[in-house]
Design a protein around this motif. Structure first.
Motif: not given
Lengths: 74, 347
Positions: B184-208
């Motif tokens: 297995y291999y993981s490169d978290g620096s690419g987290f924005e390459d496949i993303i749904v920006n707002t599916h959170s109900l808390s913190g700074r990504n909270k949906i508005s």
């Protein structure tokens, strides 16, 4: 123009489906230039020239010669 | 580094897709769309209507496999569900599935948030737990209704995804001749390459409210922050530069590999990877399900298996290679020669 540059131009001409593609052609004036084309250019570099080209760098190119130089310099 | 999980055998694989199929149509006037369809190699895709949850597809697969394998629900010791489209943000969907399947209360249930590498990551996780906790029978459920995250005016993503669910039944034989090899291999620096920006109900990504606002990008794709956003060139580069060396390492070290089941991302990635591998390993076969199912996220490897082998035996060893969101890759080597592969069911 070097032999390698001509080879790259040839590949780009096939990808962009433009027979008389010139190094001086402006990318913004090409009919077909989208994200799929960028993937095809990355693919072509990987398979034919064993080079890793960044999609962002390709999207910054203004003319065909910029893409050729980008690939040659890698 | 290739690691070994001993004693675990895949008993069966079952898949379920929605009845509704969407054709990737194009007109002569729309050259961009025509070229995109040709390049990604997807002609039609199963698409869930808004009333279908991922758990519905998985539940159907689970009931089918339990019935066909004649497993009693009380015998299931572990259920892991891999998805990035759960029924709820909380609680985990695996608990809902446990209840609907009437599994015993002592079953270990867990959700994992992963997409295209989810099947292989899931296999590694469930097999390791089964080996270490000495659990006898396990169900790995994977699936997504990714089409519900796609904006229909996102020109490329709108052609890519299909919806599917799958369940793989695993048995702990405690016999070391049944083994699963993995890396297995993981490169978290690419987290924005496949993303749904707002599916959170808390913190700074909270949906508005503003997150629902649709915006046009430079390629005329329209999407909002609640839609999935892909950085195609980065994902493509990651896949073609990282997967071939990983697969070559496995092929060099493991004998008798007949099949390589890649996550079904798009035709270009498949052709690139298979052409690299075939330079040295001509006989390895790369089955595909892209044309009729599209990219079904974590279900794409089981969908490829079930759509190609429901009436055939899979001889020799097989590599599974999942890659995508994270960015992440995992590979698993298994022997499926005694695995029961079931026909894909529809709901």
């Amino acid at each position: 123009m070097s032999k390698n540059s001509k080879k790259i131009l040839n590949h780009l001409s096939k990808i962009l489906e433009k027979k008389n593609l010139k190094p001086t052609d402006n990318i913004s004036e090409l009919k077909l230039f989208d994200s799929i084309i960028i993937l095809q250019i990355i693919n072509m570099c990987n398979l034919n020239f064993k080079k890793k080209i960044d999609g962002l760098q390709i999207s910054k190119c203004k003319k065909i010669i910029d893409i050729i130089n980008l690939i040659e310099k890698k | 580094m290739i690691k070994e999980i001993n004693g675990i055998k895949i008993e069966g694989i079952s898949c379920c897709v929605p009845k509704k199929t969407v054709l990737n149509k194009y007109s002569k006037e729309n050259q961009h769309r025509a070229r995109a369809i040709k390049a990604i190699g997807i002609e039609r895709r199963p698409v869930a209507n808004e009333n279908i949850n991922t758990s519905d597809l998985v539940l159907k697969s689970a009931k089918n496999i339990l019935k066909k394998l004649k497993w009693k629900v009380n015998d299931v010791d572990i259920l892991i569900f891999v998805t990035q489209t759960p029924d709820y943000l909380t609680p985990a969907t695996s608990g809902i599935l446990q209840d609907k399947l009437n599994l015993k209360k002592s079953t270990f249930v867990l959700d994992i948030n992963l997409g295209c590498s989810g099947y292989t990551h899931g296999l590694i996780t469930i097999s390791s737990l089964m080996q270490n906790l000495k659990l006898k029978k396990g169900l790995l459920a994977v699936g997504d209704v990714t089409t519900q995250l796609v904006n229909n005016k996102d020109n490329v993503s709108n052609l890519l995804f299909g919806d599917a669910g799958s369940v793989t039944a695993l048995l702990n034989t405690e016999n070391n001749s049944n083994k699963i090899l993995c890396n297995y291999y993981s490169d978290g620096s690419g987290f924005e390459d496949i993303i749904v920006n707002t599916h959170s109900l808390s913190g700074r990504n909270k949906i508005s409210k503003s997150d629902f606002k649709k915006k046009k990008d430079k390629n005329n794709n329209i999407r909002s922050n609640i839609n999935i956003k892909l950085n195609g060139p980065n994902i493509f580069s990651f896949a073609i530069n990282t997967i071939p060396p990983t697969l070559k390492k496995i092929l060099k070290n493991v004998k008798n590999i007949k099949y390589c089941f890649l996550h079904q991302a798009n035709k270009m990635i498949q052709e690139n990877i298979s052409s690299h591998i075939k330079q040295n390993y001509k006989n390895v076969i790369f089955p595909s399900s892209l044309k009729n199912f599209g990219n079904t996220s974590s279900a794409s490897i089981p969908i490829t298996i079930c759509s190609n082998f429901s009436k055939k035996k899979i001889k020799g060893n097989s590599i599974f290679c999942g890659f995508g969101v994270g960015l992440s890759i995992s590979t698993v080597v298994v022997n499926l020669s005694k695995t029961k592969i079931f026909k894909i069911i529809k709901i």
